[in-house]
Write an enzyme that holds these catalytic residues in place. Sequence first.
Site, PDB file in Angstrom:
ATOM      1  N   LYS A  50      -8.541   2.010 -10.986  1.00 20.29           N
ATOM      2  CA  LYS A  50      -7.051   2.794 -11.202  1.00 20.29           C
ATOM      3  C   LYS A  50      -7.041   2.831 -12.822  1.00 20.29           C
ATOM      4  CE  LYS A  50      -2.340   2.113  -9.986  1.00 20.29           C
ATOM      5  NZ  LYS A  50      -1.346   1.512  -8.796  1.00 20.29           N
ATOM      6  N   ARG A  99      10.234  -0.548  -0.481  1.00 21.53           N
ATOM      7  CA  ARG A  99      11.110   0.333  -0.988  1.00 21.53           C
ATOM      8  C   ARG A  99      11.716   1.356   0.053  1.00 21.53           C
ATOM      9  NH1 ARG A  99       7.898   2.312  -5.789  1.00 21.53           N
ATOM     10  NH2 ARG A  99       6.692   2.127  -4.127  1.00 21.53           N
ATOM     11  N   SER A 137       6.190   2.360 -11.283  1.00 26.89           N
ATOM     12  CA  SER A 137       6.029   2.297 -12.488  1.00 26.89           C
ATOM     13  C   SER A 137       5.569   3.575 -12.924  1.00 26.89           C
ATOM     14  CB  SER A 137       4.554   1.458 -12.607  1.00 26.89           C
ATOM     15  OG  SER A 137       4.985   0.203 -12.400  1.00 26.89           O
TER      16      SER A 137
HETATM   17  N1  COA Z   1      10.278  -2.115  -7.706  1.00 22.49           N
HETATM   18  C1  COA Z   1       9.671  -1.112  -8.442  1.00 22.49           C
HETATM   19  N2  COA Z   1       8.523  -0.524  -8.240  1.00 22.49           N
HETATM   20  C2  COA Z   1       7.853  -1.158  -7.194  1.00 22.49           C
HETATM   21  C3  COA Z   1       8.151  -2.096  -6.612  1.00 22.49           C
HETATM   22  C4  COA Z   1       9.529  -2.783  -6.872  1.00 22.49           C
HETATM   23  N3  COA Z   1       9.936  -3.666  -5.987  1.00 22.49           N
HETATM   24  N4  COA Z   1       7.281  -2.490  -5.663  1.00 22.49           N
HETATM   25  C5  COA Z   1       6.260  -1.841  -5.876  1.00 22.49           C
HETATM   26  N5  COA Z   1       6.683  -0.891  -6.857  1.00 22.49           N
HETATM   27  C6  COA Z   1       5.829   0.349  -7.250  1.00 22.49           C
HETATM   28  C7  COA Z   1       4.846  -0.099  -8.297  1.00 22.49           C
HETATM   29  O1  COA Z   1       5.429   0.040  -9.559  1.00 22.49           O
HETATM   30  C8  COA Z   1       3.803   1.046  -8.091  1.00 22.49           C
HETATM   31  O2  COA Z   1       4.179   2.163  -8.764  1.00 22.49           O
HETATM   32  P1  COA Z   1       3.198   3.210  -9.533  1.00 22.49           P
HETATM   33  O3  COA Z   1       2.153   3.985  -8.062  1.00 22.49           O
HETATM   34  O4  COA Z   1       3.900   4.122  -9.658  1.00 22.49           O
HETATM   35  O5  COA Z   1       2.189   2.614 -10.203  1.00 22.49           O
HETATM   36  C9  COA Z   1       3.966   1.018  -6.410  1.00 22.49           C
HETATM   37  O6  COA Z   1       5.068   0.595  -6.182  1.00 22.49           O
HETATM   38  C10 COA Z   1       2.640   0.290  -5.826  1.00 22.49           C
HETATM   39  O7  COA Z   1       2.607  -0.644  -6.690  1.00 22.49           O
HETATM   40  P2  COA Z   1       1.788  -2.244  -6.213  1.00 22.49           P
HETATM   41  O8  COA Z   1       2.599  -2.652  -5.087  1.00 22.49           O
HETATM   42  O9  COA Z   1       1.684  -2.765  -7.529  1.00 22.49           O
HETATM   43  O10 COA Z   1       0.584  -1.697  -5.514  1.00 22.49           O
HETATM   44  P3  COA Z   1      -0.740  -1.472  -5.998  1.00 22.49           P
HETATM   45  O11 COA Z   1      -1.312  -0.157  -5.254  1.00 22.49           O
HETATM   46  O12 COA Z   1      -0.737  -1.076  -7.553  1.00 22.49           O
HETATM   47  O13 COA Z   1      -1.426  -2.907  -5.855  1.00 22.49           O
HETATM   48  C11 COA Z   1      -2.594  -4.564  -4.483  1.00 22.49           C
HETATM   49  C12 COA Z   1      -1.588  -3.247  -4.586  1.00 22.49           C
HETATM   50  C13 COA Z   1      -2.830  -5.160  -5.775  1.00 22.49           C
HETATM   51  C14 COA Z   1      -1.430  -5.522  -3.825  1.00 22.49           C
HETATM   52  C15 COA Z   1      -3.438  -4.229  -3.497  1.00 22.49           C
HETATM   53  O14 COA Z   1      -4.254  -3.310  -4.047  1.00 22.49           O
HETATM   54  C16 COA Z   1      -4.558  -5.409  -3.490  1.00 22.49           C
HETATM   55  O15 COA Z   1      -4.324  -6.416  -3.068  1.00 22.49           O
HETATM   56  N6  COA Z   1      -5.697  -4.972  -4.025  1.00 22.49           N
HETATM   57  C17 COA Z   1      -6.870  -6.272  -3.825  1.00 22.49           C
HETATM   58  C18 COA Z   1      -7.885  -5.726  -2.942  1.00 22.49           C
HETATM   59  C19 COA Z   1      -7.637  -6.297  -1.302  1.00 22.49           C
HETATM   60  O16 COA Z   1      -7.523  -7.180  -1.396  1.00 22.49           O
HETATM   61  N7  COA Z   1      -7.668  -5.136  -0.671  1.00 22.49           N
HETATM   62  C20 COA Z   1      -7.761  -5.446   0.884  1.00 22.49           C
HETATM   63  C21 COA Z   1      -6.221  -5.411   1.288  1.00 22.49           C
HETATM   64  S1  COA Z   1      -6.316  -4.068   2.411  1.00 22.49           S
END
Ligand code: COA
Length: 172
Positions: A50, A99, A137
């Site tokens: 990413k 959300r 974000s």
């Molecule tokens: N308020 C504002 N924004 C929020 C939010 C909140 N409460 N919750 C989520 N978001 C936004 C984030 O800012 C992010 O925005 P962006 O896409 O513009 O950057 C988006 O929602 C998704 O964010 P996030 O929840 O951080 O997800 P992610 O995809 O970045 O991370 C992990 C997700 C890290 C939890 C997930 O990829 C993971 O666990 N990976 C590890 C590998 C794994 O175990 N995989 C197997 C599982 S299937």
Amino acid sequence: MAEHRRSGHAKRAIYPGSFDPITNGHIDIINRGIAFFPKIIVAVLRNPRKATLFTVEERLDILREIFRKQPAVAVHAFDGLLADFAKSQGARVVIRGLRAVSDFEAEFQMALMNHELNPSLEILFMMPRARYTFLSSSIVKEVASRGGSVRALVPASVAARLREKFRRLGRS
Ligand code: COA
């Protein structure tokens, strides 16, 4: 499980994400989560696939600064699977924010997979406050990169970091 209960680790929750950067929406979930868990581990995924604006170290720095006066919040980076990281931390609960309906499908799939990988893990979904449901974000970065104010969306320290980052990149 009984061992976790004895050690108090059953009460730890993990709040994982990219946090590139953390927003007030994330902070709202963490602060409300603390009412239910004595320890929340904010876990930043090291994800070379990413493209991010802030490095993992910068994001950890930002998070530690924000939560420096809240001992109930710990900040860590993790590699690999969330299910394994949770196990290594002795945490049985993963908190995710939902959300909008559009978040649901991906979150549902991820929750089922995490549960498959670590059956003792519970995934807890929290709804952000209405005023944060539109927040992400990416949208914060979009506004900041074009010189808009993000003061209502992120802590002041994050707004300053964004300004500095985009100034260096020559984009604002
Ligand atoms: N308020 C504002 N924004 C929020 C939010 C909140 N409460 N919750 C989520 N978001 C936004 C984030 O800012 C992010 O925005 P962006 O896409 O513009 O950057 C988006 O929602 C998704 O964010 P996030 O929840 O951080 O997800 P992610 O995809 O970045 O991370 C992990 C997700 C890290 C939890 C997930 O990829 C993971 O666990 N990976 C590890 C590998 C794994 O175990 N995989 C197997 C599982 S299937």
